[in-house]
Design a protein around this motif. Sequence first.
Motif: not given
Length: 115
Positions: A102-104, A109-113
């Motif tokens: 889940q953390n990965a 998702d945070m890097k893509n945003k």
Amino acid sequence: MAKASKSEVSSDEAYSSEEEAQVNDQVNVEEDDDKELQAVARSADSDEEAPASDDEVVPVEDDADEDEADNKKAEISKREKARLREMQKLKKKKIQDILDAQNASIDADMKNKGK
């Protein structure tokens, strides 16, 4: 002094009769409770005095049989405790794997945003 009207007198009478009904109901409930308590007390007294039935009598075993049974129970207990510890370890490992996944996913998702 003013004389009370007929409607006031009749409402007072109705109110007092309602109060009387409530008081009578409460007295009846208390009497029923007392009867139930006495019945329970009588049944408890009769249970204490009653001799043991055939179903309640436990046969006496030899000491050797008891020791053997205790040893078997102790062995089974040890095995079950060890098995439970292993299951707990496995459960913790699986939970940690799920949390890591889940953390990965969240990090990805945070890097893509951010781009």
